[in-house]
Scaffold this active site. Structure first.
Site, PDB file in Angstrom:
ATOM      1  N   TYR A 124      23.495  18.884   1.705  1.00  0.00           N
ATOM      2  CA  TYR A 124      23.158  18.623   0.299  1.00  0.00           C
ATOM      3  C   TYR A 124      23.615  19.738  -0.645  1.00  0.00           C
ATOM      4  O   TYR A 124      23.547  19.586  -1.855  1.00  0.00           O
ATOM      5  CB  TYR A 124      21.654  18.386   0.145  1.00  0.00           C
ATOM      6  CG  TYR A 124      21.286  16.997   0.624  1.00  0.00           C
ATOM      7  CD1 TYR A 124      21.036  15.979  -0.278  1.00  0.00           C
ATOM      8  CD2 TYR A 124      21.251  16.707   1.974  1.00  0.00           C
ATOM      9  CE1 TYR A 124      20.737  14.707   0.153  1.00  0.00           C
ATOM     10  CE2 TYR A 124      20.955  15.440   2.420  1.00  0.00           C
ATOM     11  CZ  TYR A 124      20.697  14.439   1.513  1.00  0.00           C
ATOM     12  OH  TYR A 124      20.419  13.174   1.950  1.00  0.00           O
ATOM     13  N   LYS A 172      19.390  17.680  16.228  1.00  0.00           N
ATOM     14  CA  LYS A 172      20.459  17.248  17.134  1.00  0.00           C
ATOM     15  C   LYS A 172      21.101  18.512  17.709  1.00  0.00           C
ATOM     16  O   LYS A 172      22.308  18.771  17.559  1.00  0.00           O
ATOM     17  CB  LYS A 172      21.468  16.381  16.342  1.00  0.00           C
ATOM     18  CG  LYS A 172      22.479  15.652  17.186  1.00  0.00           C
ATOM     19  CD  LYS A 172      21.939  14.450  17.924  1.00  0.00           C
ATOM     20  CE  LYS A 172      23.027  13.776  18.740  1.00  0.00           C
ATOM     21  NZ  LYS A 172      22.516  12.799  19.706  1.00  0.00           N
ATOM     22  N   ASP A 205      18.600  10.630  17.222  1.00  0.00           N
ATOM     23  CA  ASP A 205      18.861   9.248  17.657  1.00  0.00           C
ATOM     24  C   ASP A 205      17.626   8.675  18.350  1.00  0.00           C
ATOM     25  O   ASP A 205      17.237   7.521  18.115  1.00  0.00           O
ATOM     26  CB  ASP A 205      20.112   9.166  18.556  1.00  0.00           C
ATOM     27  CG  ASP A 205      20.163  10.271  19.604  1.00  0.00           C
ATOM     28  OD1 ASP A 205      19.451  11.286  19.442  1.00  0.00           O
ATOM     29  OD2 ASP A 205      20.908  10.126  20.588  1.00  0.00           O
ATOM     30  N   ASP A 229      16.191  12.319   5.111  1.00  0.00           N
ATOM     31  CA  ASP A 229      16.508  11.270   4.138  1.00  0.00           C
ATOM     32  C   ASP A 229      16.550   9.916   4.849  1.00  0.00           C
ATOM     33  O   ASP A 229      15.931   8.936   4.422  1.00  0.00           O
ATOM     34  CB  ASP A 229      17.875  11.598   3.507  1.00  0.00           C
ATOM     35  CG  ASP A 229      18.255  10.629   2.413  1.00  0.00           C
ATOM     36  OD1 ASP A 229      17.347  10.024   1.812  1.00  0.00           O
ATOM     37  OD2 ASP A 229      19.457  10.470   2.155  1.00  0.00           O
ATOM     38  N   ASP A 233      13.409   6.765   4.971  1.00  0.00           N
ATOM     39  CA  ASP A 233      13.678   5.393   4.518  1.00  0.00           C
ATOM     40  C   ASP A 233      13.357   4.401   5.634  1.00  0.00           C
ATOM     41  O   ASP A 233      12.799   3.327   5.397  1.00  0.00           O
ATOM     42  CB  ASP A 233      15.154   5.228   4.115  1.00  0.00           C
ATOM     43  CG  ASP A 233      15.373   5.435   2.624  1.00  0.00           C
ATOM     44  OD1 ASP A 233      14.579   6.173   2.007  1.00  0.00           O
ATOM     45  OD2 ASP A 233      16.338   4.870   2.072  1.00  0.00           O
TER      46      ASP A 233
END
Ligand code: ATP
Length: 340
Positions: A124, A172, A205, A229, A233
């Site tokens: 970001y 990750k 994942d 993010d 959602d």
């Protein structure tokens, strides 16, 4: 107590949602000892068109003068508004609760979790460069300081919440060994200070999969900016859609509250959006103000907002996005009426 609040009206369904939020804050002012002075602030696509800047100086000044900011969603210029404000006020924690509510078609009816997303680093920062005309390098920033700060926030959240007392760090680190390795090691280190909180880790994942498979198992997720993010959602969808999803951007000295979703141009101007996302964001704002000013009454008024929404949902009174028939203003009017 009286609080000064800046209200960014935004784009798409933003102005309609902001009007509902104003109505509810005014209802609180009229009926309780918690008062608001609300200053509407222009920011977003409409401000860009009108003033040549998505976040004009006078809007920044108004926000700086307020004790907290409530923000409607912004359209195409979202990055020039929210990312700038997050950086300007060092709003390092993005807090996104996902909770099951009655009578909402959802994957699970027993979810009560919160995603604590690092809000200042990762991709970001927008550091993208062309290595050659056909190749782009994007820098993903991870620091020990930001990782520690967000991990501390997550553990404090898990301690304060009436939840399962669990924190899962999502990363990750098997691929991004250095960056996510640092994030994971820092979370692990912070976890040692909180022996009463059960700590675990998941690769992103697996976290995305488990959010679908066993969403009720989650309590607090702590994760990096981009993963947060996406996962928040997903969590909002698991409990029935974006229309019920509030978010907080928290810093040491300031905080901004906003729906998780975007400007939803497809339903803008139709009085069809669900106002709950911004109303529940207002509830989070009241909780934050209450905490900061030692003002228990403000927190009580905040709870009234959620209790009113839950009461209406129990009677199957709801907006179209969650299978109901009410317009946005009809729903907001009922919330205001059932609060006092
Ligand atoms: P962004 O990229 O800015 O997050 P987006 O393109 O993903 O935005 P949103 O604006 O978040 O899209 O909306 C996604 C879908 O969810 C749209 O179909 C929209 O109608 C619906 N939606 C979002 N918010 C609401 C709401 N408050 N009430 C009803 N439906 C909503």
């Amino acid at each position: 107590m009286k609080y000064s609040v800046s209200l960014i009206t935004g784009d798409g369904i933003g102005p309609e949602q902001a009007a509902c939020a104003k109505q509810i804050l005014e209802a609180i002012s009229d009926n309780s000892s918690t008062k608001f002075s609300i200053k509407e602030v222009e920011a977003g696509d409409a401000a860009l068109k009108k003033h040549g800047k998505a976040l004009p100086e006078f809007s920044v000044d108004a926000i700086k003068k307020s004790q907290a900011c409530l923000k409607g969603p912004v359209g195409e210029s979202a990055a020039d508004v929210i990312i700038v404000l997050r950086r300007m006020f060092d709003l390092y924690a993005n807090v996104r609760p996902a909770r099951s509510y009655p009578n909402i078609p959802a994957l699970s009816g027993k979810v009560d979790m919160v995603t604590v997303r690092e809000n200042t680093e990762d991709v970001y920062l927008g550091w993208e460069f062309n290595a050659d005309p056909n190749t782009v390098v994007a820098l993903r920033i991870t620091s020990e300081k930001a990782s520690r700060r967000i991990a501390e926030y997550a553990f404090k959240t898990a301690t304060a919440r009436d939840g399962k007392r669990k924190v899962v760090a999502v990363h990750k680190a098997n691929v991004m060994r250095k960056g996510d390795g640092l994030f994971a090691a820092t979370c692990r280190d912070v976890a040692r200070k909180y022996p009463k909180i059960q700590y675990s880790e998941l690769y992103v994942d697996a976290a995305a999969m488990n959010l679908i498979r066993n969403p009720e198992d989650f309590d607090v997720i702590v994760t990096t900016n981009l993963f947060g993010d996406i996962l928040s959602d997903e969590a909002a969808q698991v409990v029935g859609g974006l229309g019920m999803g509030p978010a907080a951007n928290i810093g040491e000295n300031y905080a901004l509250f906003e729906p998780v979703h975007g400007a939803a141009f497809d339903i803008a101007g139709k009085n069809a959006a669900n106002p709950s996302s911004i109303l529940l964001s207002a509830k989070m704002m009241l909780e934050w103000l209450a905490d900061r000013h030692g003002d228990r009454k403000a927190a009580q008024e905040g709870r009234r907002i959620e209790d009113a929404i839950v009461g209406l949902l129990k009677q199957n009174k709801k907006t179209k996005d969650i299978g109901g028939r009410l317009s946005m203003t009809q729903f907001a009017d009922l919330v205001a009426k059932s609060m006092y």
